[in-house]
Design a protein around this motif. Structure first.
Motif, PDB file in Angstrom:
ATOM      1  N   VAL A 220       0.792  -1.052   0.036  1.00  0.00           N
ATOM      2  CA  VAL A 220       0.067   0.103   0.259  1.00  0.00           C
ATOM      3  C   VAL A 220       1.262   0.929   0.010  1.00  0.00           C
ATOM      4  O   VAL A 220       1.645   1.457   0.809  1.00  0.00           O
ATOM      5  CB  VAL A 220      -1.005   0.354   1.490  1.00  0.00           C
ATOM      6  CG1 VAL A 220      -1.847   0.950   1.482  1.00  0.00           C
ATOM      7  CG2 VAL A 220      -1.159  -1.220   1.123  1.00  0.00           C
ATOM      8  N   ASP A 221       1.022   2.306  -1.394  1.00  0.00           N
ATOM      9  CA  ASP A 221       2.006   3.057  -1.167  1.00  0.00           C
ATOM     10  C   ASP A 221       1.025   3.937  -1.254  1.00  0.00           C
ATOM     11  O   ASP A 221       0.433   4.810  -2.831  1.00  0.00           O
ATOM     12  CB  ASP A 221       2.423   2.819  -3.153  1.00  0.00           C
ATOM     13  CG  ASP A 221       3.907   3.927  -2.667  1.00  0.00           C
ATOM     14  OD1 ASP A 221       3.435   4.797  -2.108  1.00  0.00           O
ATOM     15  OD2 ASP A 221       4.292   3.507  -3.800  1.00  0.00           O
ATOM     16  N   SER A 222       1.207   5.402  -0.763  1.00  0.00           N
ATOM     17  CA  SER A 222       1.436   5.071   0.568  1.00  0.00           C
ATOM     18  C   SER A 222      -0.362   4.987   1.523  1.00  0.00           C
ATOM     19  O   SER A 222      -1.281   5.308   0.951  1.00  0.00           O
ATOM     20  CB  SER A 222       2.434   6.802   1.009  1.00  0.00           C
ATOM     21  OG  SER A 222       0.881   7.925   0.671  1.00  0.00           O
ATOM     22  N   ILE A 223       0.005   4.868   3.221  1.00  0.00           N
ATOM     23  CA  ILE A 223      -0.327   5.013   4.007  1.00  0.00           C
ATOM     24  C   ILE A 223      -1.249   6.221   4.466  1.00  0.00           C
ATOM     25  O   ILE A 223      -2.313   6.518   4.277  1.00  0.00           O
ATOM     26  CB  ILE A 223      -0.228   4.454   5.500  1.00  0.00           C
ATOM     27  CG1 ILE A 223      -1.493   4.102   6.376  1.00  0.00           C
ATOM     28  CG2 ILE A 223       0.969   5.174   6.081  1.00  0.00           C
ATOM     29  CD1 ILE A 223      -2.247   3.386   6.304  1.00  0.00           C
ATOM     30  N   GLN A 224      -0.657   7.255   4.064  1.00  0.00           N
ATOM     31  CA  GLN A 224      -0.824   8.790   4.292  1.00  0.00           C
ATOM     32  C   GLN A 224      -2.016   8.703   3.280  1.00  0.00           C
ATOM     33  O   GLN A 224      -2.893   9.945   2.753  1.00  0.00           O
ATOM     34  CB  GLN A 224      -0.009   9.541   3.668  1.00  0.00           C
ATOM     35  CG  GLN A 224       0.535  10.585   5.227  1.00  0.00           C
ATOM     36  CD  GLN A 224       2.029   9.251   5.182  1.00  0.00           C
ATOM     37  OE1 GLN A 224       2.195   8.888   4.162  1.00  0.00           O
ATOM     38  NE2 GLN A 224       2.342   9.946   6.076  1.00  0.00           N
ATOM     39  N   THR A 225      -2.379   8.251   1.450  1.00  0.00           N
ATOM     40  CA  THR A 225      -3.315   8.525   0.840  1.00  0.00           C
ATOM     41  C   THR A 225      -4.727   8.004   1.193  1.00  0.00           C
ATOM     42  O   THR A 225      -5.940   7.891   0.094  1.00  0.00           O
ATOM     43  CB  THR A 225      -3.227   8.260  -0.676  1.00  0.00           C
ATOM     44  OG1 THR A 225      -2.895   7.300  -0.833  1.00  0.00           O
ATOM     45  CG2 THR A 225      -1.586   8.688  -1.113  1.00  0.00           C
ATOM     46  N   VAL A 226      -4.655   6.506   1.408  1.00  0.00           N
ATOM     47  CA  VAL A 226      -5.828   6.020   2.004  1.00  0.00           C
ATOM     48  C   VAL A 226      -6.410   6.537   2.767  1.00  0.00           C
ATOM     49  O   VAL A 226      -6.144   7.125   4.170  1.00  0.00           O
ATOM     50  CB  VAL A 226      -4.940   4.557   2.622  1.00  0.00           C
ATOM     51  CG1 VAL A 226      -6.860   3.508   2.206  1.00  0.00           C
ATOM     52  CG2 VAL A 226      -4.425   3.547   1.293  1.00  0.00           C
ATOM     53  N   HIS A 227      -8.055   6.437   2.939  1.00  0.00           N
ATOM     54  CA  HIS A 227      -9.099   6.624   4.025  1.00  0.00           C
ATOM     55  C   HIS A 227      -9.716   5.874   3.835  1.00  0.00           C
ATOM     56  O   HIS A 227     -10.688   4.910   2.569  1.00  0.00           O
ATOM     57  CB  HIS A 227      -9.654   8.337   2.773  1.00  0.00           C
ATOM     58  CG  HIS A 227     -10.399   8.229   2.176  1.00  0.00           C
ATOM     59  ND1 HIS A 227     -11.888   7.891   2.025  1.00  0.00           N
ATOM     60  CD2 HIS A 227     -10.324   7.661   0.395  1.00  0.00           C
ATOM     61  CE1 HIS A 227     -12.438   6.996   0.279  1.00  0.00           C
ATOM     62  NE2 HIS A 227     -11.349   7.544  -0.348  1.00  0.00           N
ATOM     63  N   ALA A 228     -10.744   5.659   4.805  1.00  0.00           N
ATOM     64  CA  ALA A 228     -11.779   4.349   5.283  1.00  0.00           C
ATOM     65  C   ALA A 228     -13.494   5.217   5.747  1.00  0.00           C
ATOM     66  O   ALA A 228     -13.125   6.822   6.061  1.00  0.00           O
ATOM     67  CB  ALA A 228     -11.748   4.117   6.463  1.00  0.00           C
ATOM     68  N   ALA A 229     -13.975   5.238   4.515  1.00  0.00           N
ATOM     69  CA  ALA A 229     -14.716   5.687   4.752  1.00  0.00           C
ATOM     70  C   ALA A 229     -15.878   5.401   6.223  1.00  0.00           C
ATOM     71  O   ALA A 229     -16.193   4.399   6.546  1.00  0.00           O
ATOM     72  CB  ALA A 229     -16.443   4.782   3.427  1.00  0.00           C
ATOM     73  N   GLY A 230     -16.573   7.065   6.933  1.00  0.00           N
ATOM     74  CA  GLY A 230     -17.114   6.327   7.717  1.00  0.00           C
ATOM     75  C   GLY A 230     -16.539   6.953   9.092  1.00  0.00           C
ATOM     76  O   GLY A 230     -16.860   7.362   9.951  1.00  0.00           O
ATOM     77  N   VAL A 231     -15.025   7.295   8.092  1.00  0.00           N
ATOM     78  CA  VAL A 231     -14.512   7.785   9.239  1.00  0.00           C
ATOM     79  C   VAL A 231     -14.583   9.194   9.510  1.00  0.00           C
ATOM     80  O   VAL A 231     -13.902   9.944   7.972  1.00  0.00           O
ATOM     81  CB  VAL A 231     -12.668   7.153   9.690  1.00  0.00           C
ATOM     82  CG1 VAL A 231     -11.931   8.059  10.389  1.00  0.00           C
ATOM     83  CG2 VAL A 231     -13.242   5.696   9.957  1.00  0.00           C
ATOM     84  N   GLU A 232     -14.151  10.303   9.975  1.00  0.00           N
ATOM     85  CA  GLU A 232     -13.471  11.513  10.036  1.00  0.00           C
ATOM     86  C   GLU A 232     -12.393  11.863   9.485  1.00  0.00           C
ATOM     87  O   GLU A 232     -11.426  11.321   9.636  1.00  0.00           O
ATOM     88  CB  GLU A 232     -14.295  12.516  11.356  1.00  0.00           C
ATOM     89  CG  GLU A 232     -15.864  12.160  11.733  1.00  0.00           C
ATOM     90  CD  GLU A 232     -16.930  13.454  10.715  1.00  0.00           C
ATOM     91  OE1 GLU A 232     -16.193  14.118  10.250  1.00  0.00           O
ATOM     92  OE2 GLU A 232     -17.604  12.649  10.629  1.00  0.00           O
ATOM     93  N   GLY A 233     -12.780  13.384   8.905  1.00  0.00           N
ATOM     94  CA  GLY A 233     -11.510  13.268   8.747  1.00  0.00           C
ATOM     95  C   GLY A 233     -11.127  12.827   6.802  1.00  0.00           C
ATOM     96  O   GLY A 233     -10.469  12.337   6.990  1.00  0.00           O
ATOM     97  N   ALA A 234      -9.774  14.087   7.004  1.00  0.00           N
ATOM     98  CA  ALA A 234      -9.001  13.714   5.168  1.00  0.00           C
ATOM     99  C   ALA A 234      -8.130  12.961   5.422  1.00  0.00           C
ATOM    100  O   ALA A 234      -7.681  12.490   6.803  1.00  0.00           O
ATOM    101  CB  ALA A 234      -8.380  15.270   4.687  1.00  0.00           C
TER     102      ALA A 234
END
Ligand code: TYD
Ligand code: MG
Length: 459
Positions: free
Chosen positions: A174-188
């Protein structure tokens, strides 16, 4: 019902505080607390039901009854990388590869993926930063063929896991963890809550399926971006990729490893055709040695490997104000201590001199074993007399000026002999019998004997 509230996270260590403070109470870093929303699931009256849930999900076993698991390893066949991992990737583990942007993390992992594919291990490379065409361009530069590596440009962690569950790769990158997001979790994407949640979901996936997850995490020089540091406790292995401004080599360093040693380093060179392991790091670090005064060679241990590095000192008359003491790669407090010992025990004054110490090649001297090399470089510069070019220095300096024994002397001396050094200055406690062929071992009891032997003292 989930309730929303905000808390403050330290971007350095991930510590959670309820109110903002200028300094993180845990890691003492300044101005690192950021406000972020967090979700708490209301558990009012839920204790009994959660206990019931728990009883079915897990059971207690005696440790002796657990079948002994021999650690299997998947080798990437990039020797330096496998070495830092402790022999290869361990199935079911999650690894964080941190480093500044542009250092070569994506290149290293693409090379690793290509080699894993060649060893019949399936890989899936997720990128939130690059398109398939860009990755293809990168792959074309590499000596390995990455043609069978599966690629997915995706940033939604659930979509990633869906694809991964379908494809069942052995290694998920996973390149990179900073670009991944989880739906339903607050924040960018990239903020602490997102990073933690995404990493936690990926970790569960790795553990459940016996696969390996490799996470890339960017860190800035200031550590300002929320990220890798907050993840360190969640992953099994943390490796950092570091570079130096002067040489084109890169150091890969394990700082946490549940399945191997820490502080092992792997050395690479970035070339136009990807990263190439450096088989003889000492030679690389000693390539541009200075023959002038103020340079000494130290024999340090990086993890289990001996490494020879050059220490440079410059002592110059302070022109105004308090004399400066500046170091790169060496602890300033330790320098102050060595200067005090040299002044008091050997009678060499540094009070009127600016003192600079630099360790060549981006290496950090952390062991007291490099004291003698630093002290020798300091004296050499203050007297403007070069040290013997074929000498290596090894030993801890005590407050009384005595030379103290250090660990793993034998391995350091063998490395010195291998690099064609002819004489090693070591503490007297090192038996000369240990000298490898071609290397004279001079055991000396204290710093003033060393100085007396190397420099003509004024009468
Ligand atoms: P990259 O792996 O993209 O760094 P990161 O993922 O850590 O941000 O590496 C980027 C640098 O490496 C870039 O400046 C180009 C250089 N590079 C080479 O010199 N040779 C190569 O073969 C490749 C692929 C990249
Ligand atoms: Mg990258």
């Amino acid at each position: 019902m989930p309730t929303l509230r905000t808390v403050f996270f330290c971007t350095e260590c991930g510590n959670e505080s309820l109110r903002w403070q200028g300094q993180c109470p845990v890691c003492q870093a300044w101005n690192t607390l950021v406000e972020e929303p967090t979700q708490r699931t209301g558990r009012r009256g839920g204790a009994a039901s959660s206990a019931r849930e728990r009883s079915t999900a897990t059971s207690v076993v005696r440790i002796g009854d657990v079948p002994g698991a021999e650690v299997r390893r998947w080798r990437t066949n990039i020797d330096e990388l496998d070495f830092v991992f402790g022999g290869g990737l361990v199935p079911g583990s999650i690894v964080l590869l941190g480093g500044e942007p542009g250092i070569g993390k994506s290149t290293l992992l693409l090379q690793a993926a290509a080699r894993l594919e060649a060893a019949n291990l399936r890989t899936l490379y997720i990128s939130g930063e690059q398109s398939a065409a860009q990755v293809r361009m990168r792959a074309d530069r590499l000596p390995e063929s990455a043609s069978t590596v599966a690629f997915l440009p995706e940033t939604d962690v659930d979509a990633i896991l869906e694809h991964a569950t379908e494809l069942r790769p052995d290694v998920l990158i996973v390149d990179s963890i900073q670009t991944v997001h989880a739906a339903g979790v607050e924040g960018a994407p990239g903020n602490v809550t997102q990073i933690r949640e995404c990493a936690a979901r990926l970790q569960r996936w790795a553990k459940d399926g016996g696969c390996v997850v490799l996470l890339v995490g960017h860190v800035t020089k200031e550590g300002a971006v929320a990220g890798p540091r907050t993840l360190e406790h969640l992953v099994d292995t943390v490796i950092y990729f570091e570079g130096s401004d002067t040489l084109d080599h890169r150091l890969l360093r394990a700082t946490k490893n549940r399945f191997g040693g820490v502080d092992e380093i792997g050395v690479f060179r970035m070339t136009s055709g990807g990263l190439v392991p450096v088989e003889n790091p000492s030679e690389l670090f000693l390539r541009q040695r200075s023959a002038g005064s103020g340079a000494a060679v130290a024999a340090v241990m990086e993890g289990s490997r001996p490494l020879l590095v050059e220490v440079q000192a410059l002592c110059a008359r302070a022109s105004y104000g308090a004399p400066q003491r500046a170091t790169t790669g060496f602890d300033r407090q330790r320098l102050a201590l060595l200067l005090a010992v040299l002044e008091k025990r050997v009678g060499i004054p540094f009070g009127q001199l600016d003192v600079f110490v630099n360790v060549v090649g981006g290496v950090r001297l952390k062991e007291p074993a490099s004291d003698l090399a630093v002290a020798a470089a300091l004296v050499s510069s203050s007297r403007d007399q070069p040290l013997p070019f074929d000498a290596v220095f090894l030993g801890e300096v005590g407050l009384g000026g005595e030379l103290r024994l250090v660990g793993q002397v034998e391995r350091r001396l063998i490395e010195a002999a291998r690099q064609a050094f002819r004489i090693a200055y070591v503490p007297a406690a090192v038996a000369a019998a240990r000298a490898p062929a071609g290397l004279e071992v001079r055991g000396l009891s204290d710093l003033s004997t060393v100085v007396g032997e190397l420099f003509q003292l004024p009468a």
